[in-house]
Design a protein around this motif. Structure first.
Motif, PDB file in Angstrom:
ATOM      1  N   TYR A 120     -26.792 -28.862 -25.742  1.00 51.96           N
ATOM      2  CA  TYR A 120     -26.412 -27.444 -25.745  1.00 51.96           C
ATOM      3  C   TYR A 120     -26.124 -26.981 -27.176  1.00 51.96           C
ATOM      4  CZ  TYR A 120     -23.635 -23.201 -25.166  1.00 51.96           C
ATOM      5  OH  TYR A 120     -23.153 -21.922 -25.281  1.00 51.96           O
ATOM      6  N   TRP A 121     -25.327 -27.772 -27.905  1.00 50.18           N
ATOM      7  CA  TRP A 121     -24.939 -27.360 -29.260  1.00 50.18           C
ATOM      8  C   TRP A 121     -26.138 -27.401 -30.199  1.00 50.18           C
ATOM      9  CZ3 TRP A 121     -20.866 -24.625 -29.238  1.00 50.18           C
ATOM     10  CH2 TRP A 121     -19.858 -24.871 -28.310  1.00 50.18           C
ATOM     11  N   GLN A 122     -27.038 -28.359 -29.988  1.00 48.82           N
ATOM     12  CA  GLN A 122     -28.255 -28.384 -30.822  1.00 48.82           C
ATOM     13  C   GLN A 122     -29.072 -27.106 -30.589  1.00 48.82           C
ATOM     14  OE1 GLN A 122     -28.931 -30.530 -33.109  1.00 48.82           O
ATOM     15  NE2 GLN A 122     -27.570 -32.243 -32.660  1.00 48.82           N
ATOM     16  N   GLY A 123     -29.085 -26.653 -29.343  1.00 42.49           N
ATOM     17  CA  GLY A 123     -29.797 -25.403 -29.029  1.00 42.49           C
ATOM     18  C   GLY A 123     -29.159 -24.207 -29.735  1.00 42.49           C
ATOM     19  N   ILE A 124     -27.836 -24.178 -29.731  1.00 43.74           N
ATOM     20  CA  ILE A 124     -27.107 -23.076 -30.396  1.00 43.74           C
ATOM     21  C   ILE A 124     -27.406 -23.068 -31.893  1.00 43.74           C
ATOM     22  CG2 ILE A 124     -24.778 -22.299 -31.055  1.00 43.74           C
ATOM     23  CD1 ILE A 124     -25.492 -21.660 -28.138  1.00 43.74           C
ATOM     24  N   VAL A 125     -27.382 -24.259 -32.489  1.00 44.90           N
ATOM     25  CA  VAL A 125     -27.639 -24.360 -33.931  1.00 44.90           C
ATOM     26  C   VAL A 125     -29.079 -23.916 -34.216  1.00 44.90           C
ATOM     27  CG1 VAL A 125     -27.896 -25.996 -35.842  1.00 44.90           C
ATOM     28  CG2 VAL A 125     -25.932 -26.177 -34.315  1.00 44.90           C
ATOM     29  N   GLY A 126     -30.013 -24.379 -33.392  1.00 47.57           N
ATOM     30  CA  GLY A 126     -31.430 -24.027 -33.592  1.00 47.57           C
ATOM     31  C   GLY A 126     -31.660 -22.532 -33.459  1.00 47.57           C
ATOM     32  N   GLU A 127     -31.027 -21.932 -32.492  1.00 44.79           N
ATOM     33  CA  GLU A 127     -31.224 -20.489 -32.248  1.00 44.79           C
ATOM     34  C   GLU A 127     -30.284 -19.641 -33.116  1.00 44.79           C
ATOM     35  OE1 GLU A 127     -30.799 -19.790 -27.988  1.00 44.79           O
ATOM     36  OE2 GLU A 127     -31.831 -21.694 -27.640  1.00 44.79           O
ATOM     37  N   GLU A 128     -29.337 -20.287 -33.777  1.00 47.15           N
ATOM     38  CA  GLU A 128     -28.346 -19.603 -34.619  1.00 47.15           C
ATOM     39  C   GLU A 128     -27.714 -18.441 -33.860  1.00 47.15           C
ATOM     40  OE1 GLU A 128     -29.133 -18.950 -38.756  1.00 47.15           O
ATOM     41  OE2 GLU A 128     -30.890 -20.242 -38.650  1.00 47.15           O
ATOM     42  N   ARG A 129     -27.123 -18.784 -32.739  1.00 45.01           N
ATOM     43  CA  ARG A 129     -26.489 -17.734 -31.932  1.00 45.01           C
ATOM     44  C   ARG A 129     -25.101 -18.168 -31.484  1.00 45.01           C
ATOM     45  NH1 ARG A 129     -26.338 -18.554 -26.391  1.00 45.01           N
ATOM     46  NH2 ARG A 129     -27.616 -20.249 -25.604  1.00 45.01           N
ATOM     47  N   PHE A 130     -24.307 -17.179 -31.114  1.00 43.31           N
ATOM     48  CA  PHE A 130     -22.952 -17.441 -30.636  1.00 43.31           C
ATOM     49  C   PHE A 130     -23.023 -18.199 -29.302  1.00 43.31           C
ATOM     50  CE2 PHE A 130     -18.983 -16.093 -28.497  1.00 43.31           C
ATOM     51  CZ  PHE A 130     -18.080 -16.497 -29.469  1.00 43.31           C
ATOM     52  N   PRO A 131     -22.165 -19.199 -29.101  1.00 40.29           N
ATOM     53  CA  PRO A 131     -22.214 -19.979 -27.856  1.00 40.29           C
ATOM     54  C   PRO A 131     -21.593 -19.229 -26.674  1.00 40.29           C
ATOM     55  CG  PRO A 131     -20.486 -20.831 -29.288  1.00 40.29           C
ATOM     56  CD  PRO A 131     -21.167 -19.728 -30.060  1.00 40.29           C
ATOM     57  N   ARG A 132     -22.297 -18.219 -26.209  1.00 41.57           N
ATOM     58  CA  ARG A 132     -21.747 -17.292 -25.220  1.00 41.57           C
ATOM     59  C   ARG A 132     -21.353 -18.000 -23.919  1.00 41.57           C
ATOM     60  NH1 ARG A 132     -19.183 -12.846 -25.597  1.00 41.57           N
ATOM     61  NH2 ARG A 132     -20.648 -12.153 -27.175  1.00 41.57           N
ATOM     62  N   GLU A 133     -22.188 -18.955 -23.460  1.00 41.29           N
ATOM     63  CA  GLU A 133     -21.891 -19.643 -22.194  1.00 41.29           C
ATOM     64  C   GLU A 133     -20.598 -20.451 -22.329  1.00 41.29           C
ATOM     65  OE1 GLU A 133     -24.577 -20.106 -24.078  1.00 41.29           O
ATOM     66  OE2 GLU A 133     -26.165 -18.997 -23.044  1.00 41.29           O
ATOM     67  N   TYR A 134     -20.464 -21.085 -23.478  1.00 40.02           N
ATOM     68  CA  TYR A 134     -19.245 -21.859 -23.735  1.00 40.02           C
ATOM     69  C   TYR A 134     -18.036 -20.926 -23.798  1.00 40.02           C
ATOM     70  CZ  TYR A 134     -15.775 -24.535 -26.325  1.00 40.02           C
ATOM     71  OH  TYR A 134     -14.611 -25.135 -26.730  1.00 40.02           O
ATOM     72  N   TRP A 135     -18.206 -19.822 -24.480  1.00 37.58           N
ATOM     73  CA  TRP A 135     -17.121 -18.829 -24.612  1.00 37.58           C
ATOM     74  C   TRP A 135     -16.667 -18.362 -23.225  1.00 37.58           C
ATOM     75  CZ3 TRP A 135     -13.938 -17.210 -28.315  1.00 37.58           C
ATOM     76  CH2 TRP A 135     -13.289 -15.986 -28.169  1.00 37.58           C
ATOM     77  N   ASP A 136     -17.645 -18.065 -22.340  1.00 38.36           N
ATOM     78  CA  ASP A 136     -17.303 -17.607 -20.991  1.00 38.36           C
ATOM     79  C   ASP A 136     -16.518 -18.680 -20.234  1.00 38.36           C
ATOM     80  OD1 ASP A 136     -18.556 -15.240 -21.523  1.00 38.36           O
ATOM     81  OD2 ASP A 136     -20.424 -15.741 -20.481  1.00 38.36           O
ATOM     82  N   ALA A 137     -16.896 -19.941 -20.444  1.00 39.78           N
ATOM     83  CA  ALA A 137     -16.180 -21.043 -19.770  1.00 39.78           C
ATOM     84  C   ALA A 137     -14.747 -21.147 -20.280  1.00 39.78           C
ATOM     85  CB  ALA A 137     -16.926 -22.362 -19.997  1.00 39.78           C
ATOM     86  N   VAL A 138     -14.589 -20.969 -21.585  1.00 37.12           N
ATOM     87  CA  VAL A 138     -13.262 -21.033 -22.203  1.00 37.12           C
ATOM     88  C   VAL A 138     -12.381 -19.889 -21.678  1.00 37.12           C
ATOM     89  CG1 VAL A 138     -12.168 -20.565 -24.432  1.00 37.12           C
ATOM     90  CG2 VAL A 138     -13.896 -22.338 -24.264  1.00 37.12           C
TER      91      VAL A 138
END
Ligand code: FAD
Length: 410
Positions: A27-45
């Protein structure tokens, strides 16, 4: 000092680990590759009520202390997320939450705190390119227009502008009588997006899970109700925010350093190069640096806990403890990440093993939110009692000493 954890804190750690387990390295590798905010993680938090930990209960928060967020930041990092999982815990709860809870009016607390618990993101816009570490020399100004203000200026290195709902902006009020360098500095809340505020994303080495920007404020209108604290005395309010931010960064670094060691140990226990059954983890050349890194992190963690403990008690020793904790946490965690890369060998240089991500993400925090040099300058001055080494006025050294410190004492 007793750091034994309460049943509530132990279950908080279990909750945090359970959230982290839903966001694996892919998941985090995908975020880094896409250079985007981890929205799904944020929603879980948000769903697990982790953002409200330091917010008073009457506004929907956990009513806890900063120490709870320290535990969350450390354990979410160690459970696999690294800095990308823990730094988001600063974005609402600290930039907005600690600031507004401590210094906002009753109306501002009602307006903003429930939103922070519900996941509203805050950006903090303090730094400018020309003034660098000397934040009191910023040029962004607040022009008084009628009952409100217009903000004009340019900020640099500002995080999460693309996803934030609010931005705390530090500006100097036009014409405010200036005796000390800090006089006139004020904090305003700007709601985002704003037609008179533009941003341009900057490319960078790591922390690609948040956008970092140059920001132009072209006459951004704010009302009296958007001023936090007393007009012209915003610097004093920064103390709570900056110390809290540094303590959480240090806790996140400890968790990330421990994670890097965990990854390295797992690899070293199975990698064989010279003989069957002889794992590279059996070589003292690899063992000792990892053991040393672990020892350094364990010692640094105690200092981080102490700084949080002092912060929660509004103890004046918090400033020195925070500076020390921030220094040793970054020193030990970066050493751990570097030794983890070394343990993996060439594989450690590849994205797929994750340890290079942790090194890159950690590296920022020797520069920001405060650099190693400014932390050491603070320790030299406030712990050792040495003269302030910078910003001395030729006309009056005493005036310089009465000026601002970039590392506030709480
Ligand atoms: C990725 C990233 C994200 C950031 N996010 C934000 C954000 O969201 N909001 C925000 O407001 N800011 C942010 N910053 C800015 C950061 O917090 C620093 O305040 C800012 O970078 C300091 O200025 P400077 O780097 O231009 O350093 P300079 O002041 O130009 O310093 C350059 C070097 O000189 C050293 N130096 C300076 N003064 C002294 C001294 N007196 N003694 C010894 N050494 C000294 C410094 O330590 C540094 O090594 C971010 C920066 C980065 C890189």
């Amino acid at each position: 000092v007793d750091f034994s954890l309460s049943p509530e804190q132990l279950s908080l750690i279990e909750k945090v680990k359970s959230v982290a387990s839903r966001f694996p390295e892919t998941y985090w590798q995908g975020i880094v590759g896409e250079e985007r905010f981890p929205r799904e993680y944020w929603d879980a938090v948000v769903d697990e009520s982790l953002l409200g930990l330091p917010i008073p209960k009457e506004y929907g928060g956990g009513g806890g202390e900063l120490f709870d967020t320290v535990l969350a930041a450390e354990h979410v990092a160690r459970a696999g997320c690294g800095m990308s999982g823990s730094i988001p815990l600063i974005l609402g709860p600290i930039f907005g939450g600690v600031l507004i809870a401590a210094h906002g009016t009753a109306e501002q607390r009602q307006r903003y705190l429930p939103g922070i618990v519900a996941g509203e993101i805050w950006s903090g816009a303090f730094s400018e390119a020309h003034s660098g570490a000397n934040v009191t020399a910023i040029n962004t100004r607040a022009e008084q227009v009628g009952d409100g203000f217009r903000l004009h200026g340019e900020k640099k290195y500002i995080g999460v502008v693309e996803v934030a709902q609010h931005m705390a902006v530090l500006a100097r009020v036009d014409g405010f009588p200036k005796v000390r360098r800090t006089d006139g500095l004020s904090l305003f809340v700007v709601d985002l997006p704003n037609a008179d505020l533009s941003s341009e994303r900057l490319d960078k080495l790591g922390t690609r899970y948040v956008d970092t920007n140059r920001v132009v404020l072209d006459g951004v209108a704010v009302g009296e109700g958007d001023l936090i604290g007393e007009l012209g005395h915003g610097w004093d309010l920064m103390f709570d925010v900056l110390n809290a931010e540094r303590i959480i960064v240090a806790a996140a670094a400890i968790g990330t350093g421990l994670l890097a060691i965990d990854l390295a140990v797992a690899y070293a226990n199975q990698r064989e190069v010279w003989a069957e059954g002889e794992v590279i983890g059996s070589y003292q050349g690899l063992q000792f640096p990892l053991a040393e890194a672990k020892a350094r992190l364990e010692a640094a963690r105690l200092k981080v806990y102490e700084a949080a403990w002092l912060f929660d008690r509004s103890d004046e020793r918090c400033g020195v403890a925070t500076a020390t904790a921030r220094y040793v946490a970054l020193e030990s965690s970066l050493y751990a990440a570097d030794r983890a890369i070394q343990t993996f060998g060439s594989a450690g240089y590849l994205t797929e093993t994750a340890v290079e991500r942790h090194w890159r993400d950690l590296r920022l925090f020797r520069l920001a939110p405060i650099s190693d040099e400014m932390v050491l300058a603070y320790i030299a001055q406030y712990d050792l009692g040495l003269p302030r080494s910078y910003g001395r006025s030729k006309a009056s050294p005493a005036a310089a000493n009465g000026g601002a410190s970039p590392q506030p004492v709480r």
